[in-house]
Scaffold this motif. Sequence first.
Motif, PDB file in Angstrom:
ATOM      1  N   LEU A 152    -125.190  12.753  38.822  1.00 22.93           N
ATOM      2  CA  LEU A 152    -124.966  13.010  37.399  1.00 22.93           C
ATOM      3  C   LEU A 152    -124.270  14.352  37.265  1.00 22.93           C
ATOM      4  N   TYR A 153    -123.048  14.339  36.744  1.00 26.02           N
ATOM      5  CA  TYR A 153    -122.264  15.559  36.556  1.00 26.02           C
ATOM      6  C   TYR A 153    -122.259  15.951  35.082  1.00 26.02           C
ATOM      7  N   LYS A 154    -122.050  17.239  34.853  1.00 25.28           N
ATOM      8  CA  LYS A 154    -121.973  17.738  33.477  1.00 25.28           C
ATOM      9  C   LYS A 154    -120.760  18.643  33.343  1.00 25.28           C
ATOM     10  N   VAL A 155    -119.985  18.431  32.300  1.00 23.21           N
ATOM     11  CA  VAL A 155    -118.857  19.299  31.964  1.00 23.21           C
ATOM     12  C   VAL A 155    -119.248  20.111  30.736  1.00 23.21           C
ATOM     13  N   ALA A 156    -119.064  21.430  30.831  1.00 21.60           N
ATOM     14  CA  ALA A 156    -119.450  22.319  29.737  1.00 21.60           C
ATOM     15  C   ALA A 156    -118.522  23.522  29.714  1.00 21.60           C
ATOM     16  N   ALA A 157    -118.645  24.335  28.685  1.00 24.44           N
ATOM     17  CA  ALA A 157    -117.881  25.582  28.620  1.00 24.44           C
ATOM     18  C   ALA A 157    -118.415  26.550  29.672  1.00 24.44           C
ATOM     19  N   ALA A 161    -115.955  32.646  32.010  1.00 21.72           N
ATOM     20  CA  ALA A 161    -114.509  32.670  31.792  1.00 21.72           C
ATOM     21  C   ALA A 161    -114.215  32.206  30.375  1.00 21.72           C
ATOM     22  N   PRO A 162    -113.742  33.091  29.493  1.00 28.22           N
ATOM     23  CA  PRO A 162    -113.395  32.676  28.142  1.00 28.22           C
ATOM     24  C   PRO A 162    -112.399  31.510  28.167  1.00 28.22           C
ATOM     25  N   ASN A 163    -112.719  30.466  27.427  1.00 24.44           N
ATOM     26  CA  ASN A 163    -111.893  29.255  27.342  1.00 24.44           C
ATOM     27  C   ASN A 163    -111.851  28.465  28.653  1.00 24.44           C
ATOM     28  N   GLY A 164    -112.665  28.868  29.610  1.00 19.68           N
ATOM     29  CA  GLY A 164    -112.750  28.128  30.866  1.00 19.68           C
ATOM     30  C   GLY A 164    -113.789  27.033  30.771  1.00 19.68           C
ATOM     31  N   TRP A 165    -113.976  26.317  31.849  1.00 20.30           N
ATOM     32  CA  TRP A 165    -114.931  25.211  31.851  1.00 20.30           C
ATOM     33  C   TRP A 165    -115.786  25.254  33.114  1.00 20.30           C
ATOM     34  N   ARG A 166    -116.856  24.484  33.060  1.00 28.17           N
ATOM     35  CA  ARG A 166    -117.814  24.446  34.151  1.00 28.17           C
ATOM     36  C   ARG A 166    -118.129  22.989  34.483  1.00 28.17           C
ATOM     37  N   LEU A 167    -118.100  22.686  35.753  1.00 28.18           N
ATOM     38  CA  LEU A 167    -118.496  21.370  36.240  1.00 28.18           C
ATOM     39  C   LEU A 167    -119.794  21.540  37.006  1.00 28.18           C
ATOM     40  N   GLU A 168    -120.873  21.006  36.452  1.00 32.10           N
ATOM     41  CA  GLU A 168    -122.185  21.131  37.089  1.00 32.10           C
ATOM     42  C   GLU A 168    -122.465  19.919  37.966  1.00 32.10           C
ATOM     43  N   HIS A 169    -122.995  20.212  39.160  1.00 31.48           N
ATOM     44  CA  HIS A 169    -123.334  19.157  40.108  1.00 31.48           C
ATOM     45  C   HIS A 169    -124.676  18.531  39.731  1.00 31.48           C
ATOM     46  N   ASP A 170    -124.980  17.428  40.378  1.00 27.19           N
ATOM     47  CA  ASP A 170    -126.281  16.792  40.212  1.00 27.19           C
ATOM     48  C   ASP A 170    -127.387  17.804  40.547  1.00 27.19           C
ATOM     49  N   PRO A 171    -128.485  17.821  39.809  1.00 26.90           N
ATOM     50  CA  PRO A 171    -129.548  18.812  40.032  1.00 26.90           C
ATOM     51  C   PRO A 171    -130.104  18.837  41.452  1.00 26.90           C
ATOM     52  N   VAL A 176    -124.838  24.256  42.856  1.00 26.13           N
ATOM     53  CA  VAL A 176    -125.161  24.136  41.435  1.00 26.13           C
ATOM     54  C   VAL A 176    -123.973  23.645  40.620  1.00 26.13           C
ATOM     55  N   GLY A 177    -122.804  24.255  40.846  1.00 31.94           N
ATOM     56  CA  GLY A 177    -121.641  23.881  40.056  1.00 31.94           C
ATOM     57  C   GLY A 177    -120.448  24.752  40.376  1.00 31.94           C
ATOM     58  N   VAL A 178    -119.396  24.558  39.604  1.00 34.07           N
ATOM     59  CA  VAL A 178    -118.163  25.325  39.794  1.00 34.07           C
ATOM     60  C   VAL A 178    -117.598  25.696  38.428  1.00 34.07           C
ATOM     61  N   ASP A 179    -117.206  26.968  38.284  1.00 37.96           N
ATOM     62  CA  ASP A 179    -116.574  27.456  37.062  1.00 37.96           C
ATOM     63  C   ASP A 179    -115.084  27.632  37.301  1.00 37.96           C
ATOM     64  N   VAL A 180    -114.288  27.338  36.268  1.00 38.53           N
ATOM     65  CA  VAL A 180    -112.838  27.328  36.417  1.00 38.53           C
ATOM     66  C   VAL A 180    -112.205  28.119  35.278  1.00 38.53           C
ATOM     67  N   ALA A 181    -111.254  28.986  35.615  1.00 32.74           N
ATOM     68  CA  ALA A 181    -110.530  29.766  34.616  1.00 32.74           C
ATOM     69  C   ALA A 181    -109.379  28.935  34.047  1.00 32.74           C
ATOM     70  N   PRO A 182    -109.041  29.121  32.774  1.00 32.91           N
ATOM     71  CA  PRO A 182    -108.004  28.277  32.164  1.00 32.91           C
ATOM     72  C   PRO A 182    -106.582  28.648  32.583  1.00 32.91           C
ATOM     73  N   GLU A 183    -106.365  29.905  33.017  1.00 28.63           N
ATOM     74  CA  GLU A 183    -105.009  30.330  33.354  1.00 28.63           C
ATOM     75  C   GLU A 183    -104.461  29.536  34.541  1.00 28.63           C
ATOM     76  N   VAL A 184    -103.176  29.241  34.484  1.00 28.00           N
ATOM     77  CA  VAL A 184    -102.545  28.438  35.528  1.00 28.00           C
ATOM     78  C   VAL A 184    -102.109  29.329  36.686  1.00 28.00           C
ATOM     79  N   VAL A 185    -102.375  28.873  37.902  1.00 31.99           N
ATOM     80  CA  VAL A 185    -101.930  29.534  39.128  1.00 31.99           C
ATOM     81  C   VAL A 185    -100.719  28.773  39.649  1.00 31.99           C
TER      82      VAL A 185
END
Length: 287
Positions: A152-157, A161-171, A176-185
């Motif tokens: 079970l995954y969860k997508v959240a703010a 990282a302002p305006n970034g997102w977080r993908l949470e792994h199954d408990p 635990v999860g991964v946070d991602v910055a919105p700026e493009v590399v």
Amino acid sequence: MLTAEEIKAYLHRIGICDIESPTRSFLFALHRAHVTNVPWETVDIYAGRSVSIDVNASIAHILRGRSGYCFHLNGAFSILLRALGYQVFLHRAGVQPRGEDPRINSFHVGMTVNLLNEAGEKEIWIADVGLGDMPYEPLPLKAGEYLQGPFLYKVAASSVAPNGWRLEHDPTASFVGVDVAPEVVHDMGTFRTNHEYYSISADSPWMNVFLVRQRNAVGSFELRGCMLSERNSSGIVKSELQFKTQWLDALGDIFGERLVDYDSIERDALWKRVYRSHEEWKKTNMK
């Protein structure tokens, strides 16, 4: 840009027969095929062989039947997707291990894909073939919970990282999860210093850990040293691989890792090091 022959070779490597138009359904098929057939692994780091994260080098490595970790996998996959007509963006990201805080430290590269739906509206999808046991298919960049097999995954703010997102792994999963910055590399050079740390630093968490992970339709496999774990909807089953033949068979048959860059002497040395570490681990953890 990949040549037509390189595109065909890459698709063949991941088990895709035909080139299709850049639709959502083809993106999902490509993602599923990649995580199933190209595992996340620390094999070359463990063996003391640093493999460049230049995208051309990563693609060549994968086409030889090898693999790597996030920088190789997402870097190469982004080029394949672009060659197939997708609009792809890379982002700085950071994986949160258990017991630690969320972070965006550029030790992971995130990826998004923009698509137009049937109504002509833009959709943004999280695509990530470099996280080992998550996700199996792309996830919408939209807050919510998403079930894929036993996970079970969860997508959240993102909280870091302002305006970034977080993908949470199954408990119950490996991190635990991964946070991602919105700026493009715009190129993988952003991650070169961190890749060098992972690959050659004595402090790297992967220098002394032989780890291979693969995601599939019903769960995931992990080989950590000599311990093979399979996770599905029934739970987790672990088995100890006590012989080199078992170990090599698991690498090849389950993960598709046949160590084609290693000759028989090097494979034997790799096995002996893994087995010694496993025996030391058993003395400490299985009393």
